[in-house]
Design an enzyme around this catalytic site. Structure first.
Site, PDB file in Angstrom:
ATOM      1  CB  SER A 256      -0.866  -0.009   1.260  1.00 49.66           C
ATOM      2  OG  SER A 256      -1.440   1.247   1.497  1.00 49.66           O
TER       3      SER A 256
ATOM      4  CE1 TYR B  20      -3.929  -1.980   4.922  1.00 48.50           C
ATOM      5  CE2 TYR B  20      -3.028   0.171   4.352  1.00 48.50           C
ATOM      6  CZ  TYR B  20      -3.555  -1.045   3.971  1.00 48.50           C
ATOM      7  OH  TYR B  20      -3.711  -1.342   2.635  1.00 48.50           O
TER       8      TYR B  20
END
Length: 190
Positions: free
Chosen positions: A141, A154
């Site tokens: 990501s 995350y």
């Protein structure tokens, strides 16, 4: 790698980006083992794909090494080989700062996003090394390279995936297995 007739394992295949990866591979003639915790989501992926025996679905928790080991045997029984692993499964944390995040929430994000990738990679890599050409594709990501307040854990999990994949790339350079990391931007997956 030529996709047509090859066998790919795709985690997160029951929804979102994982589902789209499964559908894209099937459209290009691949055989696919779609993996997800969500049985209904996998059934919908299979319905959308309309690929018959070229697509198998597997309800597996990627954080459970025993289930991942059994998955390898199931895929080999159904498809005869494994040519590629695409680790797409992932979860986000609640949009809160680390100070307000429970340890259990942090552990779950790391378990799915990082340890899930480790479990599938470590289990399937010996099989991939036996193939004439094989690949591992891990989805990270933008949070792996740029901090996003409220998504710190995350981002850390995806940074770990990025570094893992870059390390695998270096380790596998003189083999038949290619390792690639995909840095995703934000997306409305469903």
């Amino acid at each position: 790698m030529q996709i047509n007739t090859k066998v790919f394992v795709v985690t997160g295949g029951g929804s979102g980006i994982g589902r789209q990866v499964v559908l894209g591979l099937v459209k290009r003639g691949a055989r696919v083992a779609a993996v997800d915790l969500n049985e209904a989501g996998l059934a919908e992926t299979a319905r959308l794909a309309g690929a018959g025996e070229r697509l198998t679905t597997h309800v597996v928790d990627v954080t459970d090494r025993g289930q991942v080991a059994a998955l390898a045997d199931e895929v080999l029984a159904a498809h005869g080989a494994i040519d590629g692993l695409l680790n797409v499964a992932g979860i986000i944390q609640p949009f809160v700062r680390v100070n307000d995040l429970d340890f259990s929430q942090m552990e779950k994000v790391m378990a799915v996003n990082f340890w899930g990738v480790i479990n599938t990679t470590k289990t399937l890599l010996p099989l991939l090394l036996e193939r004439p050409a094989a690949s591992i594709v891990n989805v990270a990501s933008m949070g792996a390279v740029a901090p996003v307040p409220g998504q710190t854990i995350y981002g850390a999990s995806k940074a770990a995936v990025k570094m893992l994949t870059e390390g695998l790339y270096a380790e596998l350079m003189d083999t038949n297995v290619a390792a690639t990391v995909v840095i995703m931007g934000g997306s409305a997956t469903d």
